[in-house]
Design a protein around this motif. Sequence first.
Motif, short mmCIF file in Angstrom:
data_model
loop_
_atom_site.label_atom_id
_atom_site.label_comp_id
_atom_site.label_asym_id
_atom_site.label_seq_id
_atom_site.Cartn_x
_atom_site.Cartn_y
_atom_site.Cartn_z
N TRP A 148 7.92 -9.94 -12.05
CA TRP A 148 6.63 -9.28 -11.88
C TRP A 148 6.80 -7.92 -11.20
N ILE A 149 5.92 -7.00 -11.52
CA ILE A 149 5.91 -5.70 -10.85
C ILE A 149 5.10 -5.89 -9.57
N ILE A 150 5.73 -5.68 -8.44
CA ILE A 150 5.06 -5.89 -7.15
C ILE A 150 4.81 -4.53 -6.53
N ARG A 151 3.54 -4.25 -6.27
CA ARG A 151 3.17 -2.99 -5.63
C ARG A 151 2.72 -3.30 -4.21
N VAL A 152 3.50 -2.81 -3.25
CA VAL A 152 3.21 -3.05 -1.84
C VAL A 152 2.59 -1.79 -1.26
#
Length: 76
Positions: free
Chosen positions: A33-37
């Motif tokens: 998954w693309i995780i945007r923090v």
Amino acid sequence: MTPSTSTAERQPPDKATLHCPECGHESRINGDWIIRVRADSLTYACPNCDTVIDSRRNREELAAGSCGSLGFAVEN
């Protein structure tokens, strides 16, 4: 007749798997998954179609869900 003993039939579905409602992609929560923090949120997006799967905005929830790997500075 002998009961089946295959691993796939004995194990319950993995609760740590996310599913994309748009394209059907599935992977473990720590998969591809693309995780945007960001400072106040954490968003999981599908690597195939960029649909947002999960978005968390509560600092306490984010910290608790990270098993101690995510922390926030105390604001003065």
